[in-house]
Design an enzyme around this catalytic site. Structure first.
Site, PDB file in Angstrom:
ATOM      1  N   ASP A 119       6.188   2.598   1.693  1.00 12.45           N
ATOM      2  CA  ASP A 119       5.225   1.581   2.117  1.00 12.45           C
ATOM      3  C   ASP A 119       4.519   2.096   3.371  1.00 12.45           C
ATOM      4  O   ASP A 119       5.139   2.263   4.424  1.00 12.45           O
ATOM      5  CB  ASP A 119       5.964   0.271   2.403  1.00 12.45           C
ATOM      6  N   HIS A 120       3.215   2.341   3.237  1.00  9.71           N
ATOM      7  CA  HIS A 120       2.470   2.944   4.344  1.00  9.71           C
ATOM      8  C   HIS A 120       2.309   1.987   5.520  1.00  9.71           C
ATOM      9  O   HIS A 120       1.870   2.400   6.609  1.00  9.71           O
ATOM     10  CB  HIS A 120       1.086   3.406   3.862  1.00  9.71           C
ATOM     11  N   ARG A 121       2.687   0.731   5.360  1.00  7.69           N
ATOM     12  CA  ARG A 121       2.578  -0.216   6.463  1.00  7.69           C
ATOM     13  C   ARG A 121       3.673   0.008   7.505  1.00  7.69           C
ATOM     14  O   ARG A 121       3.494  -0.338   8.677  1.00  7.69           O
ATOM     15  CB  ARG A 121       2.668  -1.661   5.948  1.00  7.69           C
ATOM     16  N   PRO A 153       0.860  -1.191   0.000  1.00  2.67           N
ATOM     17  CA  PRO A 153       0.000   0.000   0.000  1.00  2.67           C
ATOM     18  C   PRO A 153       0.901   1.247   0.000  1.00  2.67           C
ATOM     19  O   PRO A 153       1.245   1.779   1.050  1.00  2.67           O
ATOM     20  CB  PRO A 153      -0.791  -0.133   1.297  1.00  2.67           C
TER      21      PRO A 153
END
Length: 483
Positions: free
Chosen positions: A453-455, A272
């Protein structure tokens, strides 16, 4: 054949499952020594010369240039020095051949069930055991001139009708011996693979009609649709059924392009990602480098090396972007994720080559000065463009720096080099109007784009890192004294 040693294509690094045979460096009949390069193969990551573990006479070359070979399948057969090479069939009766092949097939099945890595020894892909046996049969008339009476009973073996039957039997046996690693249903002979490749058939989309999903020749033939007849097109030309346009070329996706496609697809489907960007006044950096170059023309780092130094310093302040997401499965089939942090930065940088886009990485880049980074960037660029990069050099990065400004563009929504979690892009540096101390001036401006990576982090960390690198470029003297 019992004395012939068969060398299986080894895993050339990092779990690669196949390689394309580019060129043979030896020929049948050549005398070779241990560790002598015998073939050039191209993996998804680099061009590699494969050395022979055996010394002796080359008996069989298992493949042709341009063919894709699976790891664990025969590459070359070598008759050891002093060994007696087989020149013809051992059997004197045609009826004995079938039980021998049946035994071989049974042995194959038993070894396959046991998980043996040697199930292909002595069998081969194209140019393997079956082909070698037919080659010897064609040479049989030479023996007839010497021992006509002794081999008279073998004469039917070389007649066209018998050869055709033998080829069919060999083809069927080859189908059993060409299992694709990790795919129970995709068992494809080299003959079928070549037919599919020549006609643009994607074997991954076919459902085999053979046992356990075996893809047979008839399956590929059924998938090869005849070219539609369109009056304005010349006879024999292939026309695309959807657009009605003539097809000018079909290019197999393999080697580096195949690896890049697979990695980018996985990145976009799993990560994401989010993107942030900022314009940067790089005038001070450009002027600083120009002054250094005047003082030391032959040993001044390039602009990319200075930016790389700022990036490694930024990753020290924002280590979330120098991590990796690892997914593991538990005993009940569920999944869990963890963020893995690293003690150090392996900085990858994108390099365009004739073989495609490569991303070599500078190990422990955070411990290097701008001058040392510049030397490594130059060295690794030469290595990848010459096709000499190793899998570890191409697969060990923790963060990527991409200078797409060399292509004359300002920005890009880059795709993260999975399994990394961030990539920083640098656009071209151009003259643009900029407000300095309340007045309009012409400055050297570039754009920085960070995809992350938004994680692993939120916008605060991503924005903080991007701002740190931008500030360092705008005030390089101050930052360099601290790093």
């Amino acid at each position: 054949m019992s004395e012939t040693k068969v060398f299986l294509l080894p895993d050339l690094g990092e779990g690669l499952t196949e390689a394309e045979l580019v060129n043979w460096l030896v020929a049948v009949g050549d005398e070779i020594r241990v560790d002598q390069p015998i073939a050039e193969v191209e993996t998804a990551k680099s061009m590699v010369e494969v050395p022979s573990p055996y010394a002796g006479t080359v008996a069989v070359l298992h493949g042709e240039p341009g063919q894709t070979l699976d790891v664990g399948k025969p590459l070359i057969s070598v008759t050891p020095v002093g060994a007696k090479a087989a020149v013809g069939p051992v059997e004197t009766k045609p009826a004995e051949t079938e039980p021998a092949e049946t035994t071989a097939a049974e042995t194959y099945r038993e070894e396959e069930k046991a998980g043996s890595g040697n199930v292909l020894i002595g069998y081969g892909t194209s140019g393997g055991h079956g082909v070698a046996r037919r080659t010897r049969a064609r040479k049989q008339p030479v023996v007839v001139h010497v021992e006509a009476s002794a081999v008279a009973t073998r004469t039917p073996v070389v007649e066209p009708a018998e050869t055709t039957s033998a080829e069919k039997a060999a083809d069927d046996l080859v189908l059993l011996r060409t299992r694709v690693p990790g795919k129970l249903g995709a068992v494809i002979s080299p003959l079928v693979r070549r037919m599919a490749r020549d006609h643009g058939v994607d074997l991954s989309d076919l459902q085999g009609s053979g046992t356990s999903g075996l893809i047979m020749r008839k399956d590929v033939e059924a998938a090869i649709a005849p070219a539609p007849v369109v009056e304005p097109v010349e006879t024999g030309a292939e026309t695309d059924s959807r657009t009605g346009l003539r097809v000018t070329a079909r290019t197999p996706v393999r080697g580096v392009r195949k690896a890049v496609a697979a990695n980018m697809t996985r990145s976009r489907s799993e990560i994401p990602e989010a993107t942030v960007w900022v314009d940067v006044d790089a005038t001070a950096l450009v002027e600083m480098r120009a002054a250094l170059k005047r003082a030391n023309p032959h040993n001044t780092p390039g602009l990319l090396a200075f930016i790389a130094r700022f990036v490694t310093a930024g990753l020290k302040k924002y280590p979330e972007l120098n991590t990796r997401i690892v997914t593991t499965e538990d005993a009940v089939g569920g999944g869990s994720q963890e963020i893995v942090a690293f003690d150090g930065v392996n900085l990858g940088f994108a390099a365009q080559t004739e073989r495609g886009l490569m991303v070599p990485s500078i190990r422990n880049a955070d411990r290097m000065s701008a001058r040392e980074l510049d030397a490594e960037i130059r060295r690794l660029t030469v290595v990848v463009r010459e096709g000499r990069a190793t899998p570890s050099q191409l697969g060990s990065g923790t963060f990527t720096l991409n200078n797409y400004g060399v292509f004359g563009v300002d920005g890009s929504a880059a795709i993260i080099n999975q399994p990394e979690v961030g990539i920083l892009g640098v656009g071209r540096i151009i003259d643009r109007p900029w407000v300095v101390n309340g007045e309009l001036a012409v400055r050297k401006v570039t754009e920085l784009t960070l995809t992350f990576d938004h994680r692993v982090c939120d916008g605060g960390a991503a924005g903080g890192f991007l701002r740190y690198v931008a500030d360092a470029m705008e005030n390089p003297g101050t930052v360099l004294t601290d790093v």
